[in-house]
Write a protein that holds these residues in place. Structure first.
Motif, short mmCIF file in Angstrom:
data_model
loop_
_atom_site.label_atom_id
_atom_site.label_comp_id
_atom_site.label_asym_id
_atom_site.label_seq_id
_atom_site.Cartn_x
_atom_site.Cartn_y
_atom_site.Cartn_z
N VAL A 67 0.81 -1.22 0.00
CA VAL A 67 0.00 0.00 0.00
C VAL A 67 0.84 1.27 0.00
O VAL A 67 0.31 2.36 -0.25
N GLY A 68 2.14 1.17 0.29
CA GLY A 68 2.96 2.37 0.33
C GLY A 68 4.38 2.06 0.74
O GLY A 68 4.78 0.90 0.87
N GLY A 69 5.14 3.13 0.94
CA GLY A 69 6.53 3.00 1.35
C GLY A 69 6.83 3.90 2.54
O GLY A 69 6.17 4.93 2.74
N MET A 70 7.78 3.49 3.34
CA MET A 70 8.18 4.26 4.52
C MET A 70 9.62 3.90 4.82
O MET A 70 10.06 2.77 4.56
N GLY A 71 10.37 4.85 5.36
CA GLY A 71 11.75 4.51 5.68
C GLY A 71 12.51 5.66 6.28
O GLY A 71 11.96 6.76 6.50
N PHE A 72 13.76 5.40 6.53
CA PHE A 72 14.65 6.38 7.14
C PHE A 72 15.46 7.10 6.06
O PHE A 72 15.74 6.53 5.00
N HIS A 73 15.83 8.33 6.35
CA HIS A 73 16.67 9.08 5.43
C HIS A 73 18.14 8.74 5.59
O HIS A 73 18.99 9.29 4.89
N GLY A 74 18.44 7.85 6.48
CA GLY A 74 19.81 7.43 6.74
C GLY A 74 19.93 6.91 8.15
O GLY A 74 18.95 6.86 8.91
N ALA A 75 21.13 6.53 8.53
CA ALA A 75 21.39 6.03 9.88
C ALA A 75 21.29 7.18 10.89
O ALA A 75 21.36 8.36 10.52
N PRO A 76 21.13 6.88 12.17
CA PRO A 76 21.07 7.93 13.19
C PRO A 76 22.32 8.81 13.16
O PRO A 76 23.43 8.33 12.91
N ASP A 77 22.14 10.11 13.42
CA ASP A 77 23.28 11.02 13.45
C ASP A 77 23.97 10.97 14.81
O ASP A 77 23.62 10.16 15.68
N GLU A 78 24.95 11.85 15.00
CA GLU A 78 25.75 11.81 16.23
C GLU A 78 24.94 12.16 17.47
O GLU A 78 25.33 11.85 18.60
N ASP A 79 23.78 12.81 17.27
CA ASP A 79 22.90 13.13 18.39
C ASP A 79 21.83 12.06 18.62
O ASP A 79 20.96 12.24 19.47
N GLY A 80 21.90 10.98 17.86
CA GLY A 80 20.93 9.90 18.01
C GLY A 80 19.60 10.20 17.36
O GLY A 80 18.58 9.59 17.71
N ARG A 81 19.58 11.11 16.40
CA ARG A 81 18.34 11.46 15.72
C ARG A 81 18.29 10.79 14.36
O ARG A 81 19.27 10.80 13.62
N VAL A 82 17.15 10.18 14.05
CA VAL A 82 16.95 9.54 12.75
C VAL A 82 15.68 10.10 12.14
O VAL A 82 14.67 10.29 12.83
N GLU A 83 15.74 10.42 10.84
CA GLU A 83 14.60 11.03 10.17
C GLU A 83 13.83 10.00 9.36
O GLU A 83 14.43 9.11 8.73
N VAL A 84 12.51 10.13 9.35
CA VAL A 84 11.64 9.18 8.66
C VAL A 84 10.76 9.91 7.66
O VAL A 84 10.41 11.08 7.85
N GLY A 85 10.43 9.21 6.56
CA GLY A 85 9.51 9.74 5.57
C GLY A 85 8.63 8.62 5.05
O GLY A 85 8.93 7.44 5.25
N TYR A 86 7.54 8.97 4.34
CA TYR A 86 6.60 7.93 3.92
C TYR A 86 5.69 8.47 2.83
O TYR A 86 5.58 9.68 2.60
N ASP A 87 5.01 7.54 2.14
CA ASP A 87 3.90 7.88 1.26
C ASP A 87 3.00 6.65 1.12
O ASP A 87 3.39 5.53 1.45
#
Length: 355
Positions: free
Chosen positions: A268-288
């Motif tokens: 039904v769609g796609g979802m995922g991360f924009h890359g591995a977590p950064d040095e602050d432990g933040r990971v970005e997600v996107g979807y459609d």
């Protein structure tokens, strides 16, 4: 890029057996199999055992462990007979692959404790190719399998390995069996079946480079899609995954997932991360989502599951998402998934979910 299944297992087995039949009159017990501590004879038996084990795992739908059985050859079995057994077990795995539905997964420990039929096919092919190489090296035979088989294995089981110009040499290097210019030798290795994250009505299925190749080129990536799918954002994400893979920086668990409906196996769609977590432990997600699948709560459900999975990892402190100010539907998804708005301007609203 085509599928990986029974046809590829049969191709790998046929090539291996044809080569090894030229040396059945040799003493396989006395010859060491390449860099292994095993004899050529034991290695050949090991190929047959692996093919049978994979067929058993998949046919029996083993969920939590290996099915507790193994192959035992009769006393007096000769080298030619061992090759007959390899052909037979290869045929059993091939038949199992052809009759197993796409959504079935069975236990395998590395690295996420399951594999689907393509994963078991790729593992079976890898066992045949790698161990035929070992036997051939021990017996002084020249062996080079088709490049397509090697590429198929690499793009499904070795997404963390940067592709090379020669798929066979790259596969040998990836399995600790040879050098590759510009890369340090490997003393330990494991393949990487795709990660699948369960949600309530969906599974989030990790996209391999093989699947991403199909999606980026306008195909289905091996998934059965609802009407109108996949959406362009999913294809764009697949293209980004391929760029990371080709650069050797792709980390599969921080890549892309296709959202598959459990009730009918439709994507039904796609979802995922924009890359591995950064040095602050933040990971970005996107979807459609495909247009025909919207309005059913799928995106919210998947975002909750993916965010929960990420926040269970030690290296993650927060999950981050952005959306256009005018995209109220996306904003509602993010808020329902538990995110809090942390910044906004005329171009983007930013949201965060902390551990």
């Amino acid at each position: 890029m085509g599928t990986m299944g029974g046809e590829q297992v049969e191709e790998a087995v046929a090539g291996a057996v044809a080569l090894l039949r030229t040396a059945v009159d040799r003493d396989w017990e006395a010859a060491r199999a390449g860099r292994l501590e095993w004899s050529c004879r034991y290695t050949a038996e090991h190929i047959a055992g692996d093919l049978l084990a994979y067929a058993g795992q998949l046919a029996g739908r083993a969920a939590d462990a290996y099915v507790p059985f193994e192959i035992t050859l009769d006393d007096g079995t000769g080298n030619e007979d061992v090759l007959n057994v390899i052909e037979t077990t290869g045929a059993l795995l091939s038949a199992t692959l052809r009759t197993t539905p796409r959504e079935v997964r069975a236990f395998h420990p590395y690295p996420f404790r399951s594999a689907n039929r393509e994963g078991f096919a790729a593992m079976g092919v890898t066992e045949v190719l790698a161990h035929t190489h070992d036997i051939a090296e021990g017996l002084g035979l020249a062996y080079e399998p088709p490049a397509g088989l090697c590429e198929g294995v690499l793009t499904r089981l070795f997404p963390h390995v940067q592709p090379g110009t020669d798929p066979w040499r790259t596969l040998l290097w990836a399995t600790g069996r040879g050098g590759l210019p510009g890369r340090a030798p490997l003393t330990a290795w494991r393949w990487n079946n795709n990660l699948v994250i369960p949600a309530e009505r969906l599974t989030l299925q990790g996209v391999t480079p093989a699947a991403a190749t199909g999606l980026a080129a306008g195909g289905d990536g091996g998934f059965l899609w609802v009407e109108g799918g996949p959406f362009q954002g999913t294809r764009d994400a697949a293209g980004m995954l391929l760029k990371a893979y080709e650069a050797g920086v792709h980390r599969p668990e921080w890549g892309m997932f296709v959202l598959v409906r459990t009730e009918d196996g439709r994507a039904v769609g796609g979802m995922g991360f924009h890359g591995a977590p950064d040095e602050d432990g933040r990971v970005e997600v996107g979807y459609d989502l495909a247009v025909s699948a919207r309005g059913n709560g799928y995106a919210t459900e998947a975002l909750r599951a993916l965010s929960a999975w990420a926040l269970e990892r030690e290296e993650v402190a927060s999950v981050f998402a952005t959306t256009d100010p005018g995209n109220t539907a996306s904003q509602a998804v993010i808020v329902r998934a538990g995110f809090t708005r942390v910044a906004d301007d005329e171009e983007q609203f930013a949201y965060e979910l902390r551990r």
